[in-house]
Design a protein around this motif. Structure first.
Motif, PDB file in Angstrom:
ATOM      1  N   PHE A 159     -53.692 -42.613   1.642  1.00  0.00           N
ATOM      2  CA  PHE A 159     -52.688 -42.703   0.780  1.00  0.00           C
ATOM      3  C   PHE A 159     -51.442 -43.774   1.095  1.00  0.00           C
ATOM      4  CE2 PHE A 159     -48.547 -42.355  -1.242  1.00  0.00           C
ATOM      5  CZ  PHE A 159     -48.764 -42.640  -2.725  1.00  0.00           C
ATOM      6  N   LEU A 160     -50.896 -43.675   2.341  1.00  0.00           N
ATOM      7  CA  LEU A 160     -49.846 -44.442   2.781  1.00  0.00           C
ATOM      8  C   LEU A 160     -50.506 -46.054   2.961  1.00  0.00           C
ATOM      9  CD1 LEU A 160     -47.985 -42.146   4.927  1.00  0.00           C
ATOM     10  CD2 LEU A 160     -47.178 -42.929   2.760  1.00  0.00           C
ATOM     11  N   SER A 161     -51.456 -46.002   3.610  1.00  0.00           N
ATOM     12  CA  SER A 161     -52.185 -47.499   3.993  1.00  0.00           C
ATOM     13  C   SER A 161     -52.505 -48.029   2.669  1.00  0.00           C
ATOM     14  CB  SER A 161     -53.126 -47.167   5.183  1.00  0.00           C
ATOM     15  OG  SER A 161     -54.051 -46.720   4.541  1.00  0.00           O
ATOM     16  N   GLU A 162     -53.072 -47.415   1.656  1.00  0.00           N
ATOM     17  CA  GLU A 162     -53.945 -48.137   0.520  1.00  0.00           C
ATOM     18  C   GLU A 162     -52.632 -48.445  -0.432  1.00  0.00           C
ATOM     19  OE1 GLU A 162     -56.414 -45.203  -1.320  1.00  0.00           O
ATOM     20  OE2 GLU A 162     -58.232 -45.771   0.166  1.00  0.00           O
ATOM     21  N   SER A 163     -51.564 -47.655  -0.331  1.00  0.00           N
ATOM     22  CA  SER A 163     -50.339 -48.111  -1.218  1.00  0.00           C
ATOM     23  C   SER A 163     -49.304 -48.822  -0.450  1.00  0.00           C
ATOM     24  CB  SER A 163     -49.665 -46.677  -1.689  1.00  0.00           C
ATOM     25  OG  SER A 163     -50.547 -45.863  -2.081  1.00  0.00           O
ATOM     26  N   ASN A 164     -49.505 -49.134   0.939  1.00  0.00           N
ATOM     27  CA  ASN A 164     -48.754 -50.184   1.830  1.00  0.00           C
ATOM     28  C   ASN A 164     -47.225 -49.416   1.418  1.00  0.00           C
ATOM     29  OD1 ASN A 164     -48.259 -52.344   3.070  1.00  0.00           O
ATOM     30  ND2 ASN A 164     -47.581 -53.322   1.675  1.00  0.00           N
ATOM     31  N   MET A 165     -47.193 -48.302   1.864  1.00  0.00           N
ATOM     32  CA  MET A 165     -45.832 -47.500   1.803  1.00  0.00           C
ATOM     33  C   MET A 165     -45.706 -46.767   3.193  1.00  0.00           C
ATOM     34  SD  MET A 165     -45.861 -45.520  -1.848  1.00  0.00           S
ATOM     35  CE  MET A 165     -44.311 -45.303  -1.971  1.00  0.00           C
ATOM     36  N   THR A 166     -44.305 -46.595   3.367  1.00  0.00           N
ATOM     37  CA  THR A 166     -44.171 -45.781   4.602  1.00  0.00           C
ATOM     38  C   THR A 166     -43.556 -44.459   4.093  1.00  0.00           C
ATOM     39  OG1 THR A 166     -41.496 -46.252   4.258  1.00  0.00           O
ATOM     40  CG2 THR A 166     -42.858 -47.767   5.751  1.00  0.00           C
ATOM     41  N   ILE A 167     -43.396 -43.468   5.045  1.00  0.00           N
ATOM     42  CA  ILE A 167     -43.376 -42.079   4.598  1.00  0.00           C
ATOM     43  C   ILE A 167     -41.938 -42.096   3.870  1.00  0.00           C
ATOM     44  CG2 ILE A 167     -42.772 -39.707   5.488  1.00  0.00           C
ATOM     45  CD1 ILE A 167     -44.884 -40.268   7.475  1.00  0.00           C
ATOM     46  N   PRO A 168     -40.891 -42.801   4.381  1.00  0.00           N
ATOM     47  CA  PRO A 168     -39.603 -42.709   3.528  1.00  0.00           C
ATOM     48  C   PRO A 168     -40.047 -43.426   1.961  1.00  0.00           C
ATOM     49  CG  PRO A 168     -39.083 -43.375   5.617  1.00  0.00           C
ATOM     50  CD  PRO A 168     -40.760 -43.515   5.643  1.00  0.00           C
ATOM     51  N   ASP A 169     -40.387 -44.283   2.056  1.00  0.00           N
ATOM     52  CA  ASP A 169     -40.929 -44.829   0.656  1.00  0.00           C
ATOM     53  C   ASP A 169     -41.399 -43.942  -0.327  1.00  0.00           C
ATOM     54  OD1 ASP A 169     -39.988 -47.499   1.636  1.00  0.00           O
ATOM     55  OD2 ASP A 169     -42.111 -48.091   1.805  1.00  0.00           O
ATOM     56  N   ALA A 170     -42.591 -43.217   0.407  1.00  0.00           N
ATOM     57  CA  ALA A 170     -43.026 -42.314  -0.297  1.00  0.00           C
ATOM     58  C   ALA A 170     -42.044 -41.017  -0.889  1.00  0.00           C
ATOM     59  CB  ALA A 170     -44.453 -41.505   0.209  1.00  0.00           C
ATOM     60  N   LEU A 171     -41.174 -40.493   0.053  1.00  0.00           N
ATOM     61  CA  LEU A 171     -40.548 -39.516  -0.253  1.00  0.00           C
ATOM     62  C   LEU A 171     -39.349 -39.759  -1.332  1.00  0.00           C
ATOM     63  CD1 LEU A 171     -39.687 -38.177   3.397  1.00  0.00           C
ATOM     64  CD2 LEU A 171     -41.020 -36.652   1.612  1.00  0.00           C
ATOM     65  N   THR A 172     -38.863 -41.027  -1.171  1.00  0.00           N
ATOM     66  CA  THR A 172     -37.791 -41.297  -2.187  1.00  0.00           C
ATOM     67  C   THR A 172     -38.621 -41.452  -3.594  1.00  0.00           C
ATOM     68  OG1 THR A 172     -36.656 -42.680  -0.488  1.00  0.00           O
ATOM     69  CG2 THR A 172     -36.499 -43.609  -2.786  1.00  0.00           C
ATOM     70  N   ALA A 173     -39.950 -42.078  -3.591  1.00  0.00           N
ATOM     71  CA  ALA A 173     -40.401 -41.999  -4.951  1.00  0.00           C
ATOM     72  C   ALA A 173     -40.670 -40.542  -5.509  1.00  0.00           C
ATOM     73  CB  ALA A 173     -41.801 -43.057  -4.821  1.00  0.00           C
ATOM     74  N   MET A 174     -41.059 -39.945  -4.692  1.00  0.00           N
ATOM     75  CA  MET A 174     -41.332 -38.421  -4.808  1.00  0.00           C
ATOM     76  C   MET A 174     -39.971 -37.666  -5.440  1.00  0.00           C
ATOM     77  SD  MET A 174     -42.626 -35.055  -3.019  1.00  0.00           S
ATOM     78  CE  MET A 174     -41.086 -34.809  -2.156  1.00  0.00           C
ATOM     79  N   SER A 175     -39.037 -37.993  -4.635  1.00  0.00           N
ATOM     80  CA  SER A 175     -37.727 -37.457  -5.159  1.00  0.00           C
ATOM     81  C   SER A 175     -37.099 -37.865  -6.478  1.00  0.00           C
ATOM     82  CB  SER A 175     -36.675 -37.960  -4.062  1.00  0.00           C
ATOM     83  OG  SER A 175     -35.419 -37.790  -4.288  1.00  0.00           O
ATOM     84  N   ASP A 176     -37.143 -39.248  -6.686  1.00  0.00           N
ATOM     85  CA  ASP A 176     -37.135 -39.670  -7.978  1.00  0.00           C
ATOM     86  C   ASP A 176     -37.901 -39.182  -9.004  1.00  0.00           C
ATOM     87  OD1 ASP A 176     -35.830 -41.660  -9.745  1.00  0.00           O
ATOM     88  OD2 ASP A 176     -37.664 -42.590  -9.828  1.00  0.00           O
ATOM     89  N   ILE A 177     -39.075 -38.954  -8.866  1.00  0.00           N
ATOM     90  CA  ILE A 177     -39.754 -38.419 -10.051  1.00  0.00           C
ATOM     91  C   ILE A 177     -39.631 -37.033 -10.214  1.00  0.00           C
ATOM     92  CG2 ILE A 177     -42.210 -37.731 -10.610  1.00  0.00           C
ATOM     93  CD1 ILE A 177     -43.163 -40.299  -9.009  1.00  0.00           C
ATOM     94  N   LEU A 178     -39.421 -36.251  -9.231  1.00  0.00           N
ATOM     95  CA  LEU A 178     -38.912 -34.841  -9.697  1.00  0.00           C
ATOM     96  C   LEU A 178     -37.391 -34.470  -9.855  1.00  0.00           C
ATOM     97  CD1 LEU A 178     -40.600 -33.204  -6.243  1.00  0.00           C
ATOM     98  CD2 LEU A 178     -41.335 -32.841  -8.666  1.00  0.00           C
TER      99      LEU A 178
END
Length: 187
Positions: A159-178
């Motif tokens: 997921f991270l490599s296909e989305s070109n995201m870092t773990i902090p990027d993914a956490l920030t996006a998840m936090s925003d959505i939740l």
């Protein structure tokens, strides 16, 4: 010297994953392997020490957020969902979870137990928010499942490599959505 070894080991993890050798580490530090073994009896102990330091770092960050009276419940929730290890630098190797599970199952269990405890602390905060009417009532069992499943998938190498995201990027996006949901902000 112990902290230097830990930092160099994190650099090796970023470069080679947990499959780095103690020779790689000694070369990076420009010391003998004997010097490393004076501080850590084995590579497993070194990996274990890194994981313990990272979990303590995360716990301290979360505690500081929870104790911050200036933050609203929503701000605390958003901040806790974004917490990532900082104490020993950033471990950027996306395969770390899979490699730990494969090569260091005991240490992997430490991370699994810590994640479960972390989710329990987070859900306790949610329940506290519901009880004080700072948050609306929700089904916490469903929230627990959403978070557990989401974190597993967000931290996957694929997921991270296909989305070109870092773990902090993914956490920030998840936090925003939740925290903010899907609806547009009210004007």
């Amino acid at each position: 010297m112990r902290d230097r070894i830990l930092m160099a080991a994190i650099e090796e993890i970023n470069y080679h994953g947990v499959r780095f050798t103690m020779n790689d580490l000694a070369k990076r530090l420009s010391v003998s392997k004997t010097s490393i073994y004076e501080h850590f009896s084995s590579k497993s102990e070194l990996i274990h020490s890194i994981l313990i330091s990272v979990t303590q770092d995360i716990q301290q960050q979360e505690q500081a957020i929870c104790n911050n009276a200036a933050l609203t419940f929503a701000e605390k929730i958003a901040a806790i969902l974004k917490v990532a290890p900082t104490m020993l630098g950033s471990i950027n190797n996306f395969r770390l979870k899979d490699d730990l599970q494969l090569y260091y199952p005991n240490e992997f269990q430490i991370t699994q137990k810590f994640n479960e405890e972390r989710q329990e602390r987070f859900l306790s905060l949610i329940v506290q928010g519901i009880e004080t009417k700072a948050l609306r009532p929700i089904n916490t069992k469903v929230l627990r499942q959403i978070i557990a499943s989401t974190l597993d998938d967000l931290f996957s190498y694929r997921f991270l490599s296909e989305s070109n995201m870092t773990i902090p990027d993914a956490l920030t996006a998840m936090s925003d959505i939740l925290v903010n949901g899907l609806l547009p902000k009210k004007e």
